[in-house]
Design a protein around this motif. Structure first.
Motif, PDB file in Angstrom:
ATOM      1  N   GLU A   1       1.998  -9.477 -11.181  1.00  0.00           N
ATOM      2  CA  GLU A   1       2.996  -8.483 -10.770  1.00  0.00           C
ATOM      3  C   GLU A   1       3.467  -9.328  -9.100  1.00  0.00           C
ATOM      4  OE1 GLU A   1       1.329  -4.499 -12.303  1.00  0.00           O
ATOM      5  OE2 GLU A   1       0.054  -5.224 -10.575  1.00  0.00           O
ATOM      6  N   ASN A   2       2.652  -9.755  -8.495  1.00  0.00           N
ATOM      7  CA  ASN A   2       3.184 -10.278  -7.051  1.00  0.00           C
ATOM      8  C   ASN A   2       4.080 -11.391  -7.649  1.00  0.00           C
ATOM      9  OD1 ASN A   2       1.972  -8.881  -5.130  1.00  0.00           O
ATOM     10  ND2 ASN A   2       0.058  -9.672  -5.299  1.00  0.00           N
TER      11      ASN A   2
ATOM     12  N   PHE B   1      10.587  -2.492   9.301  1.00  0.00           N
ATOM     13  CA  PHE B   1       9.669  -1.537   8.811  1.00  0.00           C
ATOM     14  C   PHE B   1       8.335  -1.729   9.052  1.00  0.00           C
ATOM     15  CE2 PHE B   1      13.762  -0.215   7.851  1.00  0.00           C
ATOM     16  CZ  PHE B   1      14.288   1.282   7.570  1.00  0.00           C
ATOM     17  N   PHE B   2       7.539  -1.148  10.032  1.00  0.00           N
ATOM     18  CA  PHE B   2       5.937  -1.525  10.209  1.00  0.00           C
ATOM     19  C   PHE B   2       5.150  -0.582   9.287  1.00  0.00           C
ATOM     20  CE2 PHE B   2       6.132  -3.671  14.752  1.00  0.00           C
ATOM     21  CZ  PHE B   2       6.631  -4.728  13.988  1.00  0.00           C
ATOM     22  N   ASP B   3       5.786   0.109   8.187  1.00  0.00           N
ATOM     23  CA  ASP B   3       5.296   0.821   7.190  1.00  0.00           C
ATOM     24  C   ASP B   3       4.194  -0.101   6.406  1.00  0.00           C
ATOM     25  OD1 ASP B   3       7.667   1.924   7.918  1.00  0.00           O
ATOM     26  OD2 ASP B   3       7.330   3.581   6.497  1.00  0.00           O
ATOM     27  N   ASP B   4       2.908   0.625   6.245  1.00  0.00           N
ATOM     28  CA  ASP B   4       2.085  -0.254   5.355  1.00  0.00           C
ATOM     29  C   ASP B   4       2.510  -0.287   3.953  1.00  0.00           C
ATOM     30  OD1 ASP B   4       0.053  -0.465   7.415  1.00  0.00           O
ATOM     31  OD2 ASP B   4      -1.028   1.129   6.986  1.00  0.00           O
ATOM     32  N   TYR B   5       3.391   0.726   3.705  1.00  0.00           N
ATOM     33  CA  TYR B   5       3.622   0.855   2.234  1.00  0.00           C
ATOM     34  C   TYR B   5       5.066   1.476   2.103  1.00  0.00           C
ATOM     35  CZ  TYR B   5       2.966   2.020  -2.780  1.00  0.00           C
ATOM     36  OH  TYR B   5       3.047   1.887  -4.198  1.00  0.00           O
ATOM     37  N   PHE B   6       6.140   0.596   2.321  1.00  0.00           N
ATOM     38  CA  PHE B   6       7.279   1.260   2.652  1.00  0.00           C
ATOM     39  C   PHE B   6       7.892   1.821   1.288  1.00  0.00           C
ATOM     40  CE2 PHE B   6      12.090   0.707   2.340  1.00  0.00           C
ATOM     41  CZ  PHE B   6      12.444   1.588   3.158  1.00  0.00           C
ATOM     42  N   THR B   7       7.560   1.020   0.140  1.00  0.00           N
ATOM     43  CA  THR B   7       8.227   1.479  -1.251  1.00  0.00           C
ATOM     44  C   THR B   7       7.208   2.489  -1.853  1.00  0.00           C
ATOM     45  OG1 THR B   7       7.227  -0.504  -2.047  1.00  0.00           O
ATOM     46  CG2 THR B   7       9.327  -0.690  -1.469  1.00  0.00           C
TER      47      THR B   7
ATOM     48  N   THR C   1       5.890  -4.847   1.091  1.00  0.00           N
ATOM     49  CA  THR C   1       5.882  -3.984   0.067  1.00  0.00           C
ATOM     50  C   THR C   1       4.372  -4.657  -0.798  1.00  0.00           C
ATOM     51  OG1 THR C   1       7.136  -3.128  -1.986  1.00  0.00           O
ATOM     52  CG2 THR C   1       7.528  -5.489  -1.201  1.00  0.00           C
ATOM     53  N   ARG C   2       4.464  -4.365  -2.202  1.00  0.00           N
ATOM     54  CA  ARG C   2       3.666  -4.549  -3.142  1.00  0.00           C
ATOM     55  C   ARG C   2       4.029  -5.041  -4.218  1.00  0.00           C
ATOM     56  NH1 ARG C   2      -1.961  -2.588  -3.303  1.00  0.00           N
ATOM     57  NH2 ARG C   2      -1.599  -2.355  -5.507  1.00  0.00           N
TER      58      ARG C   2
ATOM     59  N   MET D   1       7.829  -8.664   2.613  1.00  0.00           N
ATOM     60  CA  MET D   1       6.604  -9.208   2.584  1.00  0.00           C
ATOM     61  C   MET D   1       5.644  -8.611   1.692  1.00  0.00           C
ATOM     62  SD  MET D   1       4.071  -9.246   6.214  1.00  0.00           S
ATOM     63  CE  MET D   1       2.430  -9.938   6.068  1.00  0.00           C
ATOM     64  N   PHE D   2       4.870  -9.675   1.052  1.00  0.00           N
ATOM     65  CA  PHE D   2       3.849  -9.298   0.324  1.00  0.00           C
ATOM     66  C   PHE D   2       2.585  -9.589   0.581  1.00  0.00           C
ATOM     67  CE2 PHE D   2       7.816  -9.656  -2.149  1.00  0.00           C
ATOM     68  CZ  PHE D   2       7.896  -8.722  -3.078  1.00  0.00           C
ATOM     69  N   GLY D   3       1.503  -8.630   0.489  1.00  0.00           N
ATOM     70  CA  GLY D   3       0.109  -9.113   0.687  1.00  0.00           C
ATOM     71  C   GLY D   3      -0.298  -9.707  -0.670  1.00  0.00           C
ATOM     72  N   VAL D   4      -0.279 -10.884  -0.903  1.00  0.00           N
ATOM     73  CA  VAL D   4      -0.732 -11.757  -2.056  1.00  0.00           C
ATOM     74  C   VAL D   4      -2.066 -11.743  -2.242  1.00  0.00           C
ATOM     75  CG1 VAL D   4      -0.169 -13.636  -3.548  1.00  0.00           C
ATOM     76  CG2 VAL D   4       1.693 -12.574  -2.216  1.00  0.00           C
ATOM     77  N   GLU D   5      -2.706 -12.339  -1.033  1.00  0.00           N
ATOM     78  CA  GLU D   5      -4.188 -12.217  -0.944  1.00  0.00           C
ATOM     79  C   GLU D   5      -4.886 -13.591  -1.480  1.00  0.00           C
ATOM     80  OE1 GLU D   5      -3.553 -10.776   1.392  1.00  0.00           O
ATOM     81  OE2 GLU D   5      -3.002  -8.493   1.238  1.00  0.00           O
ATOM     82  N   THR D   6      -4.695 -13.380  -2.772  1.00  0.00           N
ATOM     83  CA  THR D   6      -5.393 -14.454  -3.307  1.00  0.00           C
ATOM     84  C   THR D   6      -4.612 -14.859  -4.930  1.00  0.00           C
ATOM     85  OG1 THR D   6      -7.166 -14.869  -4.880  1.00  0.00           O
ATOM     86  CG2 THR D   6      -6.471 -12.716  -5.019  1.00  0.00           C
ATOM     87  N   ALA D   7      -4.913 -16.019  -5.514  1.00  0.00           N
ATOM     88  CA  ALA D   7      -4.297 -16.420  -6.805  1.00  0.00           C
ATOM     89  C   ALA D   7      -5.211 -16.176  -7.929  1.00  0.00           C
ATOM     90  CB  ALA D   7      -3.591 -17.605  -6.925  1.00  0.00           C
ATOM     91  N   SER D   8      -6.130 -15.478  -7.836  1.00  0.00           N
ATOM     92  CA  SER D   8      -7.087 -15.282  -8.607  1.00  0.00           C
ATOM     93  C   SER D   8      -7.334 -13.854  -9.073  1.00  0.00           C
ATOM     94  CB  SER D   8      -8.782 -15.679  -8.194  1.00  0.00           C
ATOM     95  OG  SER D   8      -9.961 -15.094  -8.735  1.00  0.00           O
ATOM     96  N   GLU D   9      -7.024 -13.631 -10.365  1.00  0.00           N
ATOM     97  CA  GLU D   9      -7.154 -12.363 -10.922  1.00  0.00           C
ATOM     98  C   GLU D   9      -8.476 -11.681 -10.729  1.00  0.00           C
ATOM     99  OE1 GLU D   9      -4.666 -10.565 -11.499  1.00  0.00           O
ATOM    100  OE2 GLU D   9      -3.066 -12.027 -12.715  1.00  0.00           O
ATOM    101  N   ASN D  10      -9.642 -12.613 -10.934  1.00  0.00           N
ATOM    102  CA  ASN D  10     -10.862 -12.015 -10.705  1.00  0.00           C
ATOM    103  C   ASN D  10     -11.067 -11.455  -9.219  1.00  0.00           C
ATOM    104  OD1 ASN D  10     -13.912 -11.709 -11.652  1.00  0.00           O
ATOM    105  ND2 ASN D  10     -14.181 -13.220 -10.130  1.00  0.00           N
TER     106      ASN D  10
END
Length: 503
Positions: free
Chosen positions: A319-320, A241-247, A275-276, A297-306
């Motif tokens: 949350e990720n 599913f190529f949806d940007d935001y399936f859920t 998903t997120r 698949m998750f767009g985690v992007e970073t390990a920094s909360e800041n």
């Protein structure tokens, strides 16, 4: 003879990786072609990834088009240079051909496009309704400006824009994707797009330029009809599913899972989605697993909360982490994307991202460079620090990984906290270190893998061919030489690598 031609420009920035990156179906032109076909127009799709665009091929293509010959070219910032070159060739072959640019880049940089001299019209935003009206008027022989919306053109040497419309496309009026217009021997047709848009506003995402923050989804009945075609007619065993935001709508996901099981699709195919971490829970995962969704698949992007706050992700790192751990427990394959090079980012932020990818057991990961595409909030944030090459040729989110031994172009943006060499080197090394793990490496080379994060593909048959082995050797050599160069020339790259090895 066709009423019009739609062209998808080539991405020239993959280097030696091009041989192994799965060929993407040009979805944008496909959706538009299917919509126009429903309205009675005959459309030919040209994928520059498959066809060499030169004077001879353009002559052949234009000869298949009714007069006036209309050529639509869908461009993003990353391939606009290719689009410009194609437009120039078209005009050199037939000055009377009408060239129309649409997509993200014309939407955010319309003046630049129209000043090029080889483009007659631009279409801003979602194109279905506006492009249809423009085509009808061109074929009718006269332009009625008052009936056009979101269109730009040059008149008497001046750039003119028609009235702006904020009306969004009703996705249920758009027909099923025209899979029949694509040769399955050239593409993996195991995909479906069931929604459009995303309600979030991450600073690096340029898709919101087109869809705004309007989240719309196709009816469940329509989705099931399309899945039926993919599974029973096209015999696709793995569907992404190529949806940007399936859920985005949990009630809808539960409904789809139930309908998939009633139809027995879960016995014939498996499914992957993006998903997120804040948008999925155990109850939803349980329903998805029962319907044979097996990859998240998750767009985690970073390990920094800041940094999560800086990029306006509207979710937390924790949350990720919690969602990925739960997904692993539930039997999902997990994939994640990370981005290095955000404003205020530090060396430790980048290393923590690599550590996180390894610690939580992600199956496939990709580390890219932050790219301030025009139209994004990030572009406005760092505009004065951007390095832009002619025709945006250096704007690629994978540029740090795919550039060759002799680097041609600078990264478009580097945060103040590091040098370009350090940023580029740590991105390449992060990808290398993650896949030095033999378990992860096997998953990368698994030709049967499914999911949105699939970025390396070669079939079992091709894997053992001499040509593939030579290409793999050349790719490995390029990565090795570049890695050694970074290790020898950057102290922080050495720190990153040896800390990563000790993990």
């Amino acid at each position: 003879m066709y009423d019009l031609i739609l062209i998808s420009p080539i991405n020239t920035q993959l280097g030696r990786f091009k041989r192994f990156v799965p060929r993407s179906v040009p979805i944008g032109v496909g959706i538009l072609a299917g919509f126009l076909r429903k309205q009675g127009f005959s459309v030919k799709i040209i994928d520059h990834e498959l066809i060499d665009i030169n004077i001879n091929t353009i002559k052949d293509i234009l000869e298949q088009c009714k007069k006036p010959c209309i050529v639509g070219i869908s461009v993003m910032t990353a391939n606009v240079a290719s689009g410009y070159k194609t437009a120039a060739i078209i005009k050199s072959v037939d000055k009377e051909a009408i060239v129309i640019f649409g997509g993200i880049h014309p939407t955010v940089m319309p003046d630049e496009i129209l000043q090029n001299g080889n483009i007659d019209f631009i279409v801003k935003g979602e194109a279905e309704y506006t492009f249809l009206e423009l085509i009808r008027q061109i074929k009718g022989g006269s332009i009625e400006r008052d009936k056009l919306e979101n269109i730009g053109f040059v008149e008497d040497g001046k750039i003119v824009y028609t009235k702006t419309s904020t009306k969004m496309v009703d996705v249920n009026e758009v027909p099923m994707f025209p899979y029949d217009m694509y040769d399955p021997s050239h593409y993996n047709l195991g995909f479906i797009l069931t929604s459009r848009g995303c309600p979030f506003d991450c600073i690096f995402c340029s898709q919101r330029v087109i869809t705004k923050r309007s989240y719309r989804y196709i009816s469940s009945e329509r989705v099931i009809e399309e899945l039926d075609y993919l599974i029973n007619d096209l015999k696709q065993p793995n569907i992404t599913f190529f949806d940007d935001y399936f859920t985005g709508n949990k009630k809808r996901v539960f409904e789809l899972c139930e309908m998939i099981q009633k139809k027995g699709f879960h016995k014939k195919a498996c499914f992957g989605v993006q998903t997120r971490g804040d948008s999925i829970n155990k109850e939803l995962m349980k329903a998805m697993r029962a319907a044979n969704f097996n990859s998240l698949m998750f767009g985690v992007e970073t390990a920094s909360e800041n940094l999560m706050k800086v990029i306006n992700k509207a979710e937390t790192v924790q949350e990720n982490i919690d969602a990925i751990k739960l997904a692993k427990e539930m039997g999902f394959a997990t994939e994640a994307t990370f981005i290095f090079g955000f404003p205020t980012e530090t060396f430790d932020d980048r290393f923590k991202a690599l550590s996180l990818a390894n610690e939580i057991g992600i199956d496939r990961a990709r580390f890219n460079n932050a790219t301030p595409y025009p139209g994004t909030a990030m572009y406005e944030m760092v505009k004065d620090k951007i390095k832009k090459e002619p025709m945006w040729i250096n704007f690629s989110s994978a540029g740090a990984v795919t550039s060759g031994i002799r680097k041609k172009y600078p990264l478009p943006y580097v945060p103040d906290e590091c040098s370009e060499k350090e940023l580029e080197g740590t991105i390449l090394l992060a990808n290398l270190l993650f896949y030095l793990n033999f378990t992860n490496l096997k998953k990368l080379f698994n030709p049967g893998q499914s999911g949105s994060g699939k970025w390396f593909e070669v079939s079992k048959k091709e894997m053992l061919s001499i040509g593939t082995l030579i290409d793999l050797s050349l790719l490995a050599g390029t990565v090795l030489i570049r890695s050694l160069n970074y290790l020898l020339s950057s102290k922080n790259c050495r720190r990153f690598f040896f800390r990563g090895i000790r993990q």
